[in-house]
Design a protein around this motif. Structure first.
Motif, PDB file in Angstrom:
ATOM      1  N   ASN A  44       0.860  -1.174   0.000  1.00 23.39           N
ATOM      2  CA  ASN A  44       0.000   0.000   0.000  1.00 23.39           C
ATOM      3  C   ASN A  44       0.899   1.227   0.000  1.00 23.39           C
ATOM      4  O   ASN A  44       1.789   1.349   0.861  1.00 23.39           O
ATOM      5  CB  ASN A  44      -0.907   0.022   1.230  1.00 23.39           C
ATOM      6  CG  ASN A  44      -1.988  -1.028   1.175  1.00 23.39           C
ATOM      7  OD1 ASN A  44      -2.500  -1.351   0.107  1.00 23.39           O
ATOM      8  ND2 ASN A  44      -2.368  -1.571   2.324  1.00 23.39           N
ATOM      9  N   LEU A  45       0.683   2.129  -0.949  1.00 23.15           N
ATOM     10  CA  LEU A  45       1.521   3.318  -1.103  1.00 23.15           C
ATOM     11  C   LEU A  45       0.667   4.568  -0.945  1.00 23.15           C
ATOM     12  O   LEU A  45      -0.342   4.722  -1.636  1.00 23.15           O
ATOM     13  CB  LEU A  45       2.182   3.324  -2.481  1.00 23.15           C
ATOM     14  CG  LEU A  45       3.004   2.077  -2.865  1.00 23.15           C
ATOM     15  CD1 LEU A  45       3.415   2.151  -4.328  1.00 23.15           C
ATOM     16  CD2 LEU A  45       4.216   1.932  -1.963  1.00 23.15           C
ATOM     17  N   THR A  46       1.045   5.441  -0.043  1.00 26.33           N
ATOM     18  CA  THR A  46       0.365   6.721   0.143  1.00 26.33           C
ATOM     19  C   THR A  46       1.381   7.827  -0.056  1.00 26.33           C
ATOM     20  O   THR A  46       2.368   7.907   0.685  1.00 26.33           O
ATOM     21  CB  THR A  46      -0.257   6.830   1.544  1.00 26.33           C
ATOM     22  OG1 THR A  46      -1.129   5.718   1.759  1.00 26.33           O
ATOM     23  CG2 THR A  46      -1.052   8.121   1.676  1.00 26.33           C
ATOM     24  N   LEU A  47       1.160   8.665  -1.070  1.00 24.15           N
ATOM     25  CA  LEU A  47       2.122   9.709  -1.415  1.00 24.15           C
ATOM     26  C   LEU A  47       1.588  11.076  -1.003  1.00 24.15           C
ATOM     27  O   LEU A  47       0.503  11.479  -1.413  1.00 24.15           O
ATOM     28  CB  LEU A  47       2.394   9.695  -2.923  1.00 24.15           C
ATOM     29  CG  LEU A  47       3.422  10.697  -3.438  1.00 24.15           C
ATOM     30  CD1 LEU A  47       4.792  10.461  -2.814  1.00 24.15           C
ATOM     31  CD2 LEU A  47       3.510  10.630  -4.964  1.00 24.15           C
ATOM     32  N   HIS A  48       2.356  11.767  -0.191  1.00 21.53           N
ATOM     33  CA  HIS A  48       2.005  13.120   0.255  1.00 21.53           C
ATOM     34  C   HIS A  48       2.836  14.106  -0.575  1.00 21.53           C
ATOM     35  O   HIS A  48       4.024  14.296  -0.331  1.00 21.53           O
ATOM     36  CB  HIS A  48       2.298  13.280   1.748  1.00 21.53           C
ATOM     37  CG  HIS A  48       1.655  12.223   2.607  1.00 21.53           C
ATOM     38  ND1 HIS A  48       0.318  12.251   2.952  1.00 21.53           N
ATOM     39  CD2 HIS A  48       2.167  11.087   3.152  1.00 21.53           C
ATOM     40  CE1 HIS A  48       0.030  11.188   3.689  1.00 21.53           C
ATOM     41  NE2 HIS A  48       1.130  10.472   3.830  1.00 21.53           N
ATOM     42  N   LYS A  49       2.184  14.716  -1.570  1.00 21.45           N
ATOM     43  CA  LYS A  49       2.880  15.587  -2.518  1.00 21.45           C
ATOM     44  C   LYS A  49       3.086  16.976  -1.942  1.00 21.45           C
ATOM     45  O   LYS A  49       2.169  17.601  -1.415  1.00 21.45           O
ATOM     46  CB  LYS A  49       2.080  15.714  -3.816  1.00 21.45           C
ATOM     47  CG  LYS A  49       2.135  14.502  -4.728  1.00 21.45           C
ATOM     48  CD  LYS A  49       3.524  14.228  -5.285  1.00 21.45           C
ATOM     49  CE  LYS A  49       4.025  15.280  -6.230  1.00 21.45           C
ATOM     50  NZ  LYS A  49       5.409  14.953  -6.739  1.00 21.45           N
ATOM     51  N   GLN A  50       4.306  17.459  -2.063  1.00 19.26           N
ATOM     52  CA  GLN A  50       4.638  18.834  -1.729  1.00 19.26           C
ATOM     53  C   GLN A  50       5.345  19.514  -2.902  1.00 19.26           C
ATOM     54  O   GLN A  50       5.259  20.724  -3.065  1.00 19.26           O
ATOM     55  CB  GLN A  50       5.538  18.879  -0.482  1.00 19.26           C
ATOM     56  CG  GLN A  50       5.867  20.266   0.002  1.00 19.26           C
ATOM     57  CD  GLN A  50       6.510  20.287   1.377  1.00 19.26           C
ATOM     58  OE1 GLN A  50       6.087  21.028   2.263  1.00 19.26           O
ATOM     59  NE2 GLN A  50       7.536  19.484   1.559  1.00 19.26           N
ATOM     60  N   LEU A  51       6.008  18.713  -3.720  1.00 17.35           N
ATOM     61  CA  LEU A  51       6.743  19.247  -4.865  1.00 17.35           C
ATOM     62  C   LEU A  51       5.801  19.394  -6.058  1.00 17.35           C
ATOM     63  O   LEU A  51       5.029  18.483  -6.356  1.00 17.35           O
ATOM     64  CB  LEU A  51       7.897  18.310  -5.227  1.00 17.35           C
ATOM     65  CG  LEU A  51       8.873  17.997  -4.089  1.00 17.35           C
ATOM     66  CD1 LEU A  51       9.923  16.992  -4.550  1.00 17.35           C
ATOM     67  CD2 LEU A  51       9.530  19.261  -3.570  1.00 17.35           C
ATOM     68  N   PRO A  52       5.864  20.507  -6.764  1.00 15.91           N
ATOM     69  CA  PRO A  52       4.960  20.719  -7.903  1.00 15.91           C
ATOM     70  C   PRO A  52       5.328  19.824  -9.082  1.00 15.91           C
ATOM     71  O   PRO A  52       6.504  19.523  -9.315  1.00 15.91           O
ATOM     72  CB  PRO A  52       5.172  22.193  -8.251  1.00 15.91           C
ATOM     73  CG  PRO A  52       6.578  22.476  -7.801  1.00 15.91           C
ATOM     74  CD  PRO A  52       6.776  21.653  -6.554  1.00 15.91           C
ATOM     75  N   MET A  53       4.313  19.392  -9.812  1.00 18.30           N
ATOM     76  CA  MET A  53       4.552  18.627 -11.034  1.00 18.30           C
ATOM     77  C   MET A  53       4.901  19.586 -12.167  1.00 18.30           C
ATOM     78  O   MET A  53       4.401  20.706 -12.213  1.00 18.30           O
ATOM     79  CB  MET A  53       3.314  17.798 -11.378  1.00 18.30           C
ATOM     80  CG  MET A  53       3.078  16.658 -10.392  1.00 18.30           C
ATOM     81  SD  MET A  53       1.669  15.591 -10.802  1.00 18.30           S
ATOM     82  CE  MET A  53       0.309  16.611 -10.230  1.00 18.30           C
TER      83      MET A  53
END
Length: 296
Positions: free
Chosen positions: A88-97
């Motif tokens: 199970n992978l949960t990604l907390h994005k802070q960096l802009p795409m």
């Protein structure tokens, strides 16, 4: 057996310079660049599953799960290592795409690092880097473990000592598609190659980003951000854009500039890192110790 790893850091990178020195017959561009790790990160939570499924637990706007680099990285490692386990992978994005900070590549690398550890796959740094290259040219750098002088398509890496700077980073509010930059007719593709010794000795070379002129012409927002930040130092774009940055010798100087940034831009400061922060998370079993690196 460890079953979970929480808050696994996936740090951003800055390109302290980026020169395009040629083009291969297959169309890939030959580059030289200095990769700098910084302490601005995405964070990944990983939990082992026994049923072999790879599941992304949260939605990320504009990124279907099956095409997400973290899912692709997990499946690639699973197939290569022959693991029957899933995650199970949960990604907390802070960096802009689309920001040139390497966020997606860094996320993929951290996924490989975490699952290599949790699944006891036992791959070495070199093996993980070779695997990561299948996901993108920047992924091997994030598995390298330290700042690097890069050549080829970005996968030929040498350790590089860099200054302990602080950076102010501006997000111009646009996503820059990398293919549009590299396919532009105006792109300079014949910059004279330099040596790692030239960079380390601060030789009298104009350390520029060859992609910047094209990005500024296509996206005036990038140009505007560079022009504003240039009041305070040598501002330049990172990667193929869109983010721009300027280095400062100390945090106080960075804070002073940060207070002046117009509201139309998202802005933040970051500190230079000398080592990948996953080394501390993985402790005595991290791949960089196996590679003989001393990680502070």
């Amino acid at each position: 057996m460890i079953r979970t790893l929480k808050q696994c850091p996936a740090p951003a990178k800055l390109n302290l310079f980026l020169h395009v020195t040629g083009r291969r017959p297959d169309g890939y561009h030959l580059l030289q660049t200095a990769f700098q790790l910084i302490d601005r990160c995405d964070y990944l939570d990983v939990e082992v599953r026994d049923d072999g499924l790879i599941h992304r637990c949260n939605d990320i706007p504009g990124v279907p799960a099956d095409s997400d680099l973290i899912v692709r990285a997990a499946r690639l490692l699973q197939a290569h290592g022959g693991s029957s386990l899933g995650a199970n992978l949960t990604l907390h994005k802070q960096l802009p795409m689309g920001g040139g900070l390497g966020g997606g590549s860094s996320d993929a690398a951290t996924t490989l690092l975490a699952l290599n550890h949790l699944w006891n796959t036992g791959l070495t740094r070199a093996e993980l880097m070779q695997l990561g290259l299948q996901l993108g040219a920047d992924v091997p750098f994030f598995l390298f473990g330290e700042n690097a002088f890069a050549e080829g398509v970005g996968e030929e890496l040498q350790p590089l000592n860099t200054a302990e700077d602080w950076f102010v980073v501006l997000e111009p509010g646009v996503q820059v598609p990398t293919p549009a930059i590299f396919s532009a007719k105006e792109l300079t593709r014949g910059t004279k190659p330099v040596r790692i010794a030239d960079f380390s000795s601060d030789a009298k070379i104009h350390w520029k980003n060859d992609l910047q002129t094209v990005a500024c012409a296509l996206f005036p927002q990038v140009d505007a951000a560079i022009q504003w930040l240039s009041q305070y130092g040598q501002a330049k774009m990172t990667g193929s854009g869109a983010c721009v940055f300027c280095a400062f010798a100390d945090e106080t100087a960075a804070d002073t500039v940060l207070k002046q940034v117009p509201d139309r831009w998202t802005s933040w400061k970051a500190k230079a890192l000398s080592r990948h922060p996953m080394a501390q998370k993985l402790g005595s079993k991290n791949i960089w110790l196996e590679a003989g690196l001393t990680l502070k």
